[in-house]
Design an enzyme around this catalytic site. Structure first.
Site, mmCIF file in Angstrom:
data_model
loop_
_atom_site.group_PDB
_atom_site.id
_atom_site.type_symbol
_atom_site.label_atom_id
_atom_site.label_comp_id
_atom_site.label_asym_id
_atom_site.label_seq_id
_atom_site.Cartn_x
_atom_site.Cartn_y
_atom_site.Cartn_z
ATOM 1 C CE LYS A 254 -3.446 -2.854 2.021
ATOM 2 N NZ LYS A 254 -3.941 -2.749 3.699
ATOM 3 C CD GLN B 52 -3.490 -4.549 6.741
ATOM 4 O OE1 GLN B 52 -2.816 -3.384 6.235
ATOM 5 N NE2 GLN B 52 -4.027 -5.441 6.552
ATOM 6 C CG ASP C 6 -9.671 0.417 5.672
ATOM 7 O OD1 ASP C 6 -8.800 0.110 3.919
ATOM 8 O OD2 ASP C 6 -9.002 0.308 6.134
#
Length: 305
Positions: free
Chosen positions: A59, A103, A126
């Site tokens: 990412k 994460q 997200d």
């Protein structure tokens, strides 16, 4: 045989467009002076889970490739919840950061739900914050951030079927908050007739056979068989499962999806492979969401993909 839906190629298209729009945003800026015109993505990882380390590295690398301001906070596993919340608060207040990604999974002593709901909704790239969930559920797609895997899956469907899916039957197998439910809401917004199926669904194979669009997101290797697929259907396989591959040698494994690919490809009109289908789209859509956040912060209409 079905048309293969090349997620890697589509993801590369998305990243190319993000790069171009990032350069354009840096050149033109927004309507509100003083705000950053370079998209900023902050990734926070707690602990040393090997898979998470790989995802985070990918990412961060893609963010830099896109021309983003990229920040990574790598924290020890024993980091306390208050300390993590403090970092989230600082990132929320930082105008140079447009997207915040924590994460998962987090260590057991940290409440993941509490952390996610502390992220500012306008920086929740997200798409897990309740405000973004609510916006998606009520069709407010102009300002909602959609979870990256269903957003990428939807883009793949549009490449095959177009944006207007009026009159098509869609069956989503799986009801998770991360994939199944947002996927169903995206299909509803595109005028599909949608059914969400799950482990308690009666006669799941018969229901699946009604689907013009069949999305499998259950996390069970090759659960969806070929005779579940309506001839000509578009099949999106979200699953990534590692299974034993003795034909490769002792102890070897291979990746398979939630769909028995060889069987399903004989009936489907189009199908995503595993790997190389939905997987590459997830990081690409994270970049797209971060860019969209920067556009909205700059007072501009978010770009389409």
């Amino acid at each position: 045989m079905a048309e293969l839906i090349d997620g890697k190629s589509v993801a590369e298209d998305v990243v190319r467009r993000v790069k171009a729009l990032t350069a354009e945003l840096a050149e033109k800026g927004g309507r509100q002076p003083g705000l950053a015109v370079v998209p900023g993505l902050a990734v926070v990882i707690v602990g040393e889970d090997p898979a998470s380390q790989v995802y985070v590295a990918s990412k961060s690398r893609t963010a830099k490739e896109c021309g983003f301001h990229s920040v990574q906070h790598t924290l020890p596993a024993e980091t306390s919840e208050p300390d993590l919340l403090k970092i989230i608060g600082q990132l929320n207040a930082d105008p140079a950061i447009n997207g915040i990604l924590v994460q998962l999974p987090l260590p057991g002593h940290i409440d993941s739900g509490k952390i996610i709901q502390t992220i500012a909704p306008e920086k929740d790239v997200d798409g897990f914050h309740f405000i973004n969930v609510g916006k998606l559920g009520t069709g407010e797609l102009e300002t909602a951030f959609v979870p990256c895997t269903p957003a990428g899956s939807m883009l793949l469907i549009e490449r095959v079927r177009g944006k207007d899916l009026s009159g098509l039957n869609a069956v989503v197998v799986g009801r998770s908050n991360i994939v199944g439910k947002p996927m169903a809401n995206l299909l509803l917004a595109a005028n599909c007739t949608v059914t969400i199926a799950h482990s308690r669904t009666r006669d799941l194979p018969a229901l699946a056979r009604t689907a013009d669009i069949l999305v499998a997101a259950v996390g069970r290797s090759e659960m969806v068989r070929g005779d579940w697929v309506k001839p000509g259907a578009t099949v999106i396989d979200v699953g990534i499962n590692r299974v034993a591959a003795p034909e490769k040698g002792e102890g070897k494994t291979r990746l398979v999806g939630d769909v028995a690919f060889a069987e399903a490809a004989k009936a489907a009109g189009a199908i995503t492979p595993v790997p190389g289908g939905v997987g590459p789209m997830t990081i690409a859509m994270l970049m797209a969401n971060t860019l969209a956040s920067a556009y909205l912060a700059a007072g501009l209409k978010r770009p389409s993909f």
